[in-house]
Each structure stands twice: as structure tokens, then as C-alpha cells.
Scaffold this active site. Structure first.
Site, PDB file in Angstrom:
ATOM      1  N   CYS A  41       0.819  -1.224   0.000  1.00 53.43           N
ATOM      2  CA  CYS A  41       0.000   0.000   0.000  1.00 53.43           C
ATOM      3  C   CYS A  41       0.847   1.267   0.000  1.00 53.43           C
ATOM      4  CB  CYS A  41      -0.954  -0.008   1.187  1.00 53.43           C
ATOM      5  SG  CYS A  41      -1.977  -1.469   1.250  1.00 53.43           S
ATOM      6  N   HIS A  67      -3.042   7.150   3.078  1.00 48.46           N
ATOM      7  CA  HIS A  67      -3.504   5.846   2.576  1.00 48.46           C
ATOM      8  C   HIS A  67      -4.914   5.595   3.111  1.00 48.46           C
ATOM      9  CE1 HIS A  67      -3.812   1.751   1.481  1.00 48.46           C
ATOM     10  NE2 HIS A  67      -3.582   1.251   2.669  1.00 48.46           N
ATOM     11  N   ASN A  88     -10.106  -0.012   0.691  1.00 45.26           N
ATOM     12  CA  ASN A  88      -8.645  -0.025   0.600  1.00 45.26           C
ATOM     13  C   ASN A  88      -8.245  -0.593  -0.762  1.00 45.26           C
ATOM     14  OD1 ASN A  88      -5.919  -0.495   0.833  1.00 45.26           O
ATOM     15  ND2 ASN A  88      -6.035  -1.391   2.888  1.00 45.26           N
TER      16      ASN A  88
HETATM   17  N1  ACO Z   1     -18.427  -7.953  10.601  1.00 42.38           N
HETATM   18  C1  ACO Z   1     -18.848  -8.111  11.863  1.00 42.38           C
HETATM   19  N2  ACO Z   1     -18.012  -8.444  12.869  1.00 42.38           N
HETATM   20  C2  ACO Z   1     -16.711  -8.611  12.587  1.00 42.38           C
HETATM   21  C3  ACO Z   1     -16.221  -8.460  11.290  1.00 42.38           C
HETATM   22  C4  ACO Z   1     -17.121  -8.113  10.282  1.00 42.38           C
HETATM   23  N3  ACO Z   1     -16.752  -7.922   8.999  1.00 42.38           N
HETATM   24  N4  ACO Z   1     -14.888  -8.679  11.300  1.00 42.38           N
HETATM   25  C5  ACO Z   1     -14.556  -8.947  12.568  1.00 42.38           C
HETATM   26  N5  ACO Z   1     -15.648  -8.932  13.350  1.00 42.38           N
HETATM   27  C6  ACO Z   1     -15.745  -9.173  14.778  1.00 42.38           C
HETATM   28  C7  ACO Z   1     -14.528  -9.845  15.320  1.00 42.38           C
HETATM   29  O1  ACO Z   1     -14.639 -11.239  15.140  1.00 42.38           O
HETATM   30  C8  ACO Z   1     -14.586  -9.460  16.778  1.00 42.38           C
HETATM   31  O2  ACO Z   1     -15.490 -10.286  17.453  1.00 42.38           O
HETATM   32  P1  ACO Z   1     -15.176 -10.817  18.959  1.00 42.38           P
HETATM   33  O3  ACO Z   1     -15.087  -9.559  19.780  1.00 42.38           O
HETATM   34  O4  ACO Z   1     -16.363 -11.658  19.253  1.00 42.38           O
HETATM   35  O5  ACO Z   1     -13.887 -11.547  18.858  1.00 42.38           O
HETATM   36  C9  ACO Z   1     -15.201  -8.069  16.738  1.00 42.38           C
HETATM   37  O6  ACO Z   1     -15.811  -7.940  15.456  1.00 42.38           O
HETATM   38  C10 ACO Z   1     -14.224  -6.935  16.975  1.00 42.38           C
HETATM   39  O7  ACO Z   1     -13.068  -7.189  16.228  1.00 42.38           O
HETATM   40  P2  ACO Z   1     -11.815  -6.261  16.315  1.00 42.38           P
HETATM   41  O8  ACO Z   1     -10.702  -6.926  15.570  1.00 42.38           O
HETATM   42  O9  ACO Z   1     -11.566  -5.806  17.700  1.00 42.38           O
HETATM   43  O10 ACO Z   1     -12.320  -4.991  15.524  1.00 42.38           O
HETATM   44  P3  ACO Z   1     -11.528  -3.663  15.230  1.00 42.38           P
HETATM   45  O11 ACO Z   1     -12.196  -2.532  15.879  1.00 42.38           O
HETATM   46  O12 ACO Z   1     -10.043  -3.811  15.419  1.00 42.38           O
HETATM   47  O13 ACO Z   1     -11.761  -3.507  13.674  1.00 42.38           O
HETATM   48  C11 ACO Z   1     -10.627  -3.863  11.607  1.00 42.38           C
HETATM   49  C12 ACO Z   1     -11.298  -4.507  12.789  1.00 42.38           C
HETATM   50  C13 ACO Z   1     -11.659  -3.051  10.860  1.00 42.38           C
HETATM   51  C14 ACO Z   1     -10.075  -4.945  10.698  1.00 42.38           C
HETATM   52  C15 ACO Z   1      -9.507  -2.925  12.117  1.00 42.38           C
HETATM   53  O14 ACO Z   1      -8.683  -3.616  13.006  1.00 42.38           O
HETATM   54  C16 ACO Z   1      -8.687  -2.395  11.003  1.00 42.38           C
HETATM   55  O15 ACO Z   1      -9.142  -1.650  10.140  1.00 42.38           O
HETATM   56  N6  ACO Z   1      -7.376  -2.723  10.987  1.00 42.38           N
HETATM   57  C17 ACO Z   1      -6.509  -2.290   9.938  1.00 42.38           C
HETATM   58  C18 ACO Z   1      -6.645  -3.245   8.836  1.00 42.38           C
HETATM   59  C19 ACO Z   1      -6.072  -2.731   7.554  1.00 42.38           C
HETATM   60  O16 ACO Z   1      -5.975  -1.562   7.312  1.00 42.38           O
HETATM   61  N7  ACO Z   1      -5.730  -3.677   6.711  1.00 42.38           N
HETATM   62  C20 ACO Z   1      -5.283  -3.362   5.453  1.00 42.38           C
HETATM   63  C21 ACO Z   1      -4.049  -4.051   5.236  1.00 42.38           C
HETATM   64  S1  ACO Z   1      -2.715  -3.093   5.592  1.00 42.38           S
HETATM   65  C22 ACO Z   1      -2.605  -2.056   4.346  1.00 42.38           C
HETATM   66  O17 ACO Z   1      -3.451  -1.344   3.919  1.00 42.38           O
HETATM   67  C23 ACO Z   1      -1.410  -2.099   3.772  1.00 42.38           C
END
Ligand code: ACO
Length: 328
Positions: free
Chosen positions: A113, A255, A285
Site C-alpha cells: 500500500c 492511505h 482499501n
Molecule cells: N463484521 C462483523 N463483525 C466482525 C467483522 C465483520 N466484517 N470482522 C470482525 N468482526 C468481529 C470480530 O470477530 C470481533 O469479534 P469478537 O469480539 O467476538 O472476537 C469483533 O468484530 C471486533 O473485532 P476487532 O478486531 O476488535 O475490531 P476492530 O475494531 O479492530 O476492527 C478492523 C477490525 C476493521 C479490521 C480494524 O482492526 C482495522 O481496520 N485494521 C486495519 C486493517 C487494515 O488496514 N488492513 C489493510 C491491510 S494493511 C494495508 O493497507 C497495507
């Protein structure tokens, strides 16, 4: 030493749209959860007959038109992608042929990214050194083909897009130039976001496909924390290097992975969120494409104006990160 300037930008989002409501039918998720956690409402998905260079060619032609240039004017193509048309030849070479360029230099750049910001930095160096006058920098991805639509933690995040900048050698007294770029990588954090199979370490096999190792894997919370940490660090480097304060910057173009990440970076600098260019709601993304597509969108709608200071920043798998301060 010469300086480079951004003389044209272009972008392309494929026509097909995948909304949060569409995803509700594929995995156990819901629109409210996705919007609250990420800010994403929809993403654009390439058609079955489109390859990454097809998206890139559309964005590149728009950028060339905006700069008043033709493919014959390009001296170098830098193609930032991790989802190129195939392993080899490079997507840059495929694009060179599609655009009808001269037998110029062309190569792919792999920094996930952060690839586009890395590409701007490399293009800037080639112009500064005097080796080339006109550089096409592309960020383009069809990432949906590497996403498991049974994995709700990743499939809600990604979309496809292409963005392009034309960099040219600036006139000696032109203040509108790329002021600096700062790049970094922390390979020790490589397992936070990866696509394990398809390379020399884990070649594709039926077993690999059955295990889904050809799809992206992510540790979301860890990525989130490191994204805020590294983008804040490289933006600080950019501001300090140029002795600029954040209130002198007109727009932050980060980003586009997650609105909460962008907001946290903006808060780190007391940067008002109205000055953060975000189209994450519209495209999710799109990896190396997010920064040029967001930038071009703000050029097209009149937010970004000539003479403004614009801070670009990105982070990605690697982990990589980069910033670029431009007087546009
Ligand atoms: N729908 C509903 N619930 C979900 C989903 C979904 N799509 N995905 C996960 N959950 C659940 C999880 O299982 C978890 O349940 P639990 O509490 O029973 O275990 C709950 O939601 C909360 O999960 P968290 O991981 O705490 O949620 P968080 O607030 O961290 O958000 C997210 C998750 C959106 C993935 C966030 O961590 C994020 O955006 N991280 C960055 C990811 C990113 O940018 N990736 C791109 C790759 S890197 C790049 O761009 C180069």
C-alpha cells in the site's frame, strides 16, 4: 540539482460496485459494523475481463491529458502494485506496450500500500539526477482477486482502482515541486499482513489452494496500531525536514485503509479532519492506488489547488511506510 513537479493526475474506479449490503449476503457482517469500524460503504470491483494494467492505462491516459503530454513524452514508467497482471513480464512493460510508448525504462515497484509513495520518491530521484525529464508513476491494484470472500475480517476492506501522476522536471524558479520524500520499512513486522503463496517459498499447488494460502492474511488490530505509529512518524519527518508546521499544510492525503486510522494520524498533528482527503467510503482499501486516486479526486472537485502544500502518506505490508510533501 533539478526538482520535479506533478503536472497531471488521473484515476479510475471500475464500474461494478460491491456495497456493504452485498457483503451481508456473503459473510456474517452488517453495514453498520463496517461503517463504524472502517468508514467504508462500497468498493469498486474490476470486471472479469479487466487486468490491473487495463485499469492503469485508463488512469495513465487521464494523467497524460491533464499534463498536456502524450505517451511518446514519457521517459520512465514506475508501476506500484502487488497485484500485477502476472509474475513476469512486469506490469510496467505491459502498460508501456498498451500506451504505445517509446522503448523507455519501465519497472514494477513492490511496497504494497506504500507503493505509490515509494514510486513518487523513486521518480523524483530520477528527475533530480537529470536522468529523465518525464516520469509516469502508477498505483494500480485488482486486489479483490486475492481476497477470500469467506473471511469477513478481510473481504470487507478491499477494492480495485488505479491512479497515476505525471512527474516532470520543474523550471528552475518554479516553487511548485516535490519538496521531500521519506521512506521506511520494518521487515520484522512482515507477518502482520501477507499473501503467503504463489512465490518461490510456497509455490501454488492444490494443497495450497485448499488451505487458502493464495489469499491475503491480516492481523487487523496490530496493523491498525502500526499504521498510526508509522504514518505519524514519516509525516513528522516530512514536516521537520521542511521546517513546516501542520497548520501550513492545506491537505493531508493518507492511505485510505480505514477512516479511523486516518483520523488518528490527523489527530496526532491536531490536523482538522475537514483537511483530510478521504474517499474511503467510496472505494475501501485499494492498496497502492488509494493515494493517487484520493489526490486526483480532490484535484477534480477543486479542493486541491496549485500552490498549496499537500502531505501524502501511506503504510503497507512489509511493513512499509512513506510520506511525500508537495507544493502543488
Ligand atoms: N463484521 C462483523 N463483525 C466482525 C467483522 C465483520 N466484517 N470482522 C470482525 N468482526 C468481529 C470480530 O470477530 C470481533 O469479534 P469478537 O469480539 O467476538 O472476537 C469483533 O468484530 C471486533 O473485532 P476487532 O478486531 O476488535 O475490531 P476492530 O475494531 O479492530 O476492527 C478492523 C477490525 C476493521 C479490521 C480494524 O482492526 C482495522 O481496520 N485494521 C486495519 C486493517 C487494515 O488496514 N488492513 C489493510 C491491510 S494493511 C494495508 O493497507 C497495507
Amino acid at each position: 540539482m533539478f526538482r520535479s513537479k506533478v503536472t497531471g493526475t488521473g484515476s479510475y474506479l471500475p464500474e461494478k460496485v460491491l456495497t456493504n449490503f452485498d457483503l451481508e449476503k456473503l459473510v456474517e457482517t452488517n453495514d453498520e459494523w463496517i461503517r463504524e469500524r472502517t468508514g467504508i460503504e462500497r468498493r469498486h470491483i474490476a470486471a472479469d475481463d479487466q487486468a490491473t494494467t487495463d485499469l492503469a492505462a485508463i488512469a495513465a491516459r487521464k494523467a497524460l491529458a491533464a499534463a498536456g503530454k502524450t505517451p511518446q513524452d514519457i521517459d520512465l514508467i514506475i508501476f506500484a502494485t502487488v497485484t500485477g497482471d502476472q509474475v513476469m513480464p512486469s506490469s510496467a512493460c505491459v502498460l508501456q506496450h498498451k500506451l504505445g510508448c517509446r522503448p523507455i525504462a519501465a519497472f514494477d515497484l513492490s511496497a504494497a500500500c506504500s507503493g505509490f509513495v515509494y514510486g513518487l520518491s523513486v521518480g523524483d530521484q530520477f528527475i533530480k539526477s537529470g536522468m529523465y525529464k518525464t516520469v509516469l508513476v502508477i498505483g494500480a491494484e485488482i486486489i479483490h482477486r486475492f481476497v477470500n470472500y469467506k473471511d469477513r475480517e478481510t473481504c470487507i476492506l478491499f477494492g480495485d482502482a488505479a491512479g497515476a501522476f505525471i512527474l516532470e522536471r520543474a523550471d528552475a524558479n518554479d516553487p511548485n515541486v516535490i519538496l521531500s520524500t521519506h521512506l521506511r520499512a520494518e521487515g520484522s513486522l512482515g507477518d502482520l499482513f501477507l499473501l503467503p503463496a504463489g512465490g518461490s517459498k510456497i509455490p501454488l499447488s492444490q494443497e495450497v489452494l485448499d488451505q487458502g494460502l493464495h489469499f491475503v492474511k491480516m492481523k487487523g488490530r496490530e496493523i491498525f496500531k502500526n499504521a498510526v505509529r508509522t504514518m505519524s512518524a514519516v509525516c513528522t519527518e516530512a514536516l521537520e525536514h521542511n521546517q513546516v508546521t501542520s497548520d501550513q499544510v492545506s491537505w493531508l492525503v493518507p492511505h485510505q485503509a480505514n477512516w479511523r486510522i486516518m483520523e488518528a494520524v490527523a489527530n496526532h498533528f491536531d490536523f482538522p479532519k475537514e483537511k483530510v482527503v478521504s474517499i474511503v467510503h467510496e472505494m475501501g482499501n485499494t492498496s497502492a492506488a488509494t493515494v493517487p486516486v484520493a489526490f486526483d479526486t480532490a484535484v477534480q472537485d477543486g479542493r486541491i489547488q496549485r500552490g498549496q502544500l499537500i502531505l501524502l502518506t501511506a503504510f503497507g505490508a512489509g511493513l512499509t511506510a512513506g510520506s511525500c510533501l508537495i507544493r502543488y
